[in-house]
Scaffold this active site. Structure first.
Site, short mmCIF file in Angstrom:
data_model
loop_
_atom_site.label_atom_id
_atom_site.label_comp_id
_atom_site.label_asym_id
_atom_site.label_seq_id
_atom_site.Cartn_x
_atom_site.Cartn_y
_atom_site.Cartn_z
N TRP A 33 0.70 -1.08 0.02
CA TRP A 33 0.02 -0.07 -0.08
C TRP A 33 0.87 1.29 -0.07
O TRP A 33 1.78 1.43 0.88
CB TRP A 33 -0.86 0.22 1.26
N ASP A 51 -0.72 -5.97 9.12
CA ASP A 51 -1.35 -4.71 8.87
C ASP A 51 -2.87 -5.58 8.19
O ASP A 51 -2.91 -5.67 6.95
CB ASP A 51 -0.72 -3.84 7.86
N LYS A 94 -13.02 -0.84 5.66
CA LYS A 94 -13.78 -1.54 4.63
C LYS A 94 -14.55 -2.36 5.07
O LYS A 94 -15.86 -2.67 4.60
CB LYS A 94 -12.56 -2.21 3.97
C1 LIG Z 1 -3.19 -2.42 3.50
C2 LIG Z 1 -3.85 -1.21 4.28
N1 LIG Z 1 -3.71 -0.74 5.32
C3 LIG Z 1 -4.14 0.35 5.77
C4 LIG Z 1 -5.03 0.86 5.34
C5 LIG Z 1 -5.49 2.12 5.81
O1 LIG Z 1 -7.16 2.36 5.96
P1 LIG Z 1 -7.92 3.13 7.06
O2 LIG Z 1 -6.84 4.31 7.64
O3 LIG Z 1 -9.02 3.80 6.22
O4 LIG Z 1 -8.14 2.00 7.92
C6 LIG Z 1 -5.41 0.69 3.90
C7 LIG Z 1 -6.55 1.22 3.16
N2 LIG Z 1 -6.31 1.19 1.78
O5 LIG Z 1 -6.64 2.43 1.18
C8 LIG Z 1 -7.63 2.00 -0.12
C9 LIG Z 1 -6.74 2.25 -1.11
O6 LIG Z 1 -5.52 1.65 -1.17
O7 LIG Z 1 -7.11 2.70 -2.19
C10 LIG Z 1 -4.96 -0.76 3.34
O8 LIG Z 1 -5.09 -1.10 2.20
#
Ligand SMILES: Cc1ncc(COP(=O)(O)O)c(CNOCC(=O)O)c1O
Length: 399
Positions: A131, A212, A248
């Protein structure tokens, strides 16, 4: 001279640029395959019924300190049960430091700050690719980054042997970030057997695994199955770190609800670690928001709401899987010369299509279809209404 004349424009987040390009395109056929947020078959963001029910129960309740504090405590308690298992020793002995975090991003950042303070010589090994924000988070926490191979371009699958080599060649006691399920952006997860081998090698090398987990229940639709990597590492005795997000899996993107847990040798160590995490958080943002925590702890704390949530998470993951099958079938029916098996082999929100920048540009310019230039397709953007058009466009640019 102004104070900030020297401030330049920050580099654009690649995912936001995709959405901006999509919004700027008035063509009715346009499709946004960028941001990883769930959409229903009408392309609308979904509010889960379990969330609506929880809102109704909370509405009007006085936000007494005690209630919101309870919400936070309950959130941590329920999140840890989700990650490690209701009957795990970790939960029974309480040998973990758990704090509510500002969603998954905040949980990763809080851990990165803790890592720098208490393991100042350590680095973080991030998978290639990962990510995009992982790089920013550990950079801002001033933890040096290393990478380990993950994606195999040739097979569009996991490069397991290369991953194991990098894990083996890293110095002992290295810190690794692992996606337990629904890897972002590739959608490729190690098999159960491969996780067992990775866990074994981590034991031999005494590496630190940081999971994560942003998609538990979203990859397979089964909470326990999606946590199997964590359970394997737990069974092997690893003391792991884990970031959890409800963005999500409960559709709570804007509520910023997450949890960070760090396993410790015993309750005393856990108390010390938790006190340090809370101190770091206090200096960053004081306290985490109450409402989202109250929603999640209301849902997870009530058997009826929790089973409704599990059903709804499965409905979301089933829709994604159906779209994967539809996209692959369409491409095969169009007589594409390419092998599109990876579309259905991969799991979770994202399909790592393997499309190249030139093909991606054509999809945008000629077909009004928008995705990041690494070819990651957010399958949530695919619906029964646009999958034929999308398949045809991909076929056209890959002929
Ligand atoms: C692996 C991972 N960790 C952590 C997160 C963090 O998400 P949040 O801070 O909303 O919990 C995300 C969210 N990604 O965002 C969507 C995208 O890549 O288009 C994530 O994919």
């Amino acid at each position: 001279v102004g104070w900030w004349d020297n401030v330049g424009l920050a580099p654009k987040d690649p995912l936001l640029s995709v959405t901006e390009a999509f919004i700027a395109d008035a063509n009715p056929n346009n499709i946004n395959l960028g941001v990883g947020a769930f959409r229903d078959d009408e392309g609308k963001p979904l509010v889960l019924q379990c969330v609506r029910d929880a809102e109704a129960r909370i509405a009007g309740a006085e936000y007494l300190e005690s209630i919101s504090r309870q919400g936070t405590l309950k959130l941590v308690e329920e999140s840890v049960k989700l990650a490690y298992g209701e009957n795990s020793d970790v939960v029974k002995e309480g040998s973990f430091a758990g704090v509510q975090a500002i969603s998954g991003t905040g949980a990763c950042r809080l851990f990165a700050e803790f890592q720098r303070r208490f393991q100042p010589e350590s680095r973080i090994y991030l998978p290639v690719p990962t990510w995009s924000n992982h790089h920013n988070i550990w950079r801002d926490a001033q933890v040096p980054q290393r990478t380990f191979q993950y994606y195999n371009l040739a097979s569009k699958g996991l490069h397991f042997s290369a991953l194991m080599d990098d894990v083996k060649n890293a110095p002992n006691h290295s810190f690794f970030l692992l996606h337990p399920c629904a890897h972002n952006p590739t959608g490729i997860d190690p098999t159960e057997e491969q996780w067992r081998e990775i866990s074994y090698l981590f034991k031999v090398k005494n590496h630190f695994p940081f999971f994560d987990m942003a998609y538990q229940g979203f990859a397979s639709g089964d909470l326990e199955k999606d946590a199997q990597a964590i359970r394997i590492f737990l069974d092997d005795g690893h003391l792991i770190g884990c970031a959890q997000s409800f963005s999500k899996t409960m559709g709570l993107y804007g509520q910023r609800v997450g949890c960070l847990s760090v396993l410790c040798v015993d309750k005393n160590q856990a108390t010390a670690v938790k006190s340090q995490l809370q101190q770091i958080a206090r200096a960053m943002y004081g306290n985490p928001p109450a409402h989202g925590a109250l929603l999640v702890s209301t849902i997870l704390g009530d058997p009826g709401l929790k089973s409704l949530w599990v059903k709804e998470a499965k409905v979301m993951s089933d829709r994604i899987m159906k779209m994967r099958a539809a996209l692959r079938d369409n491409l095969e029916r169009l007589g594409s010369a390419f092998n599109w098996e990876h579309i259905t082999n991969q799991v979770g929100m994202f399909c790592y299509s393997g499309l190249n920048p030139e093909q991606i540009d054509r999809l945008g310019n000629e077909f009004h279809i928008y995705m990041p230039n690494d070819g990651r397709i957010s399958m949530a953007g695919v619906t029964t209404g646009n999958v034929d058009y999308l398949a045809n466009a991909i076929h056209e640019v890959t002929k």
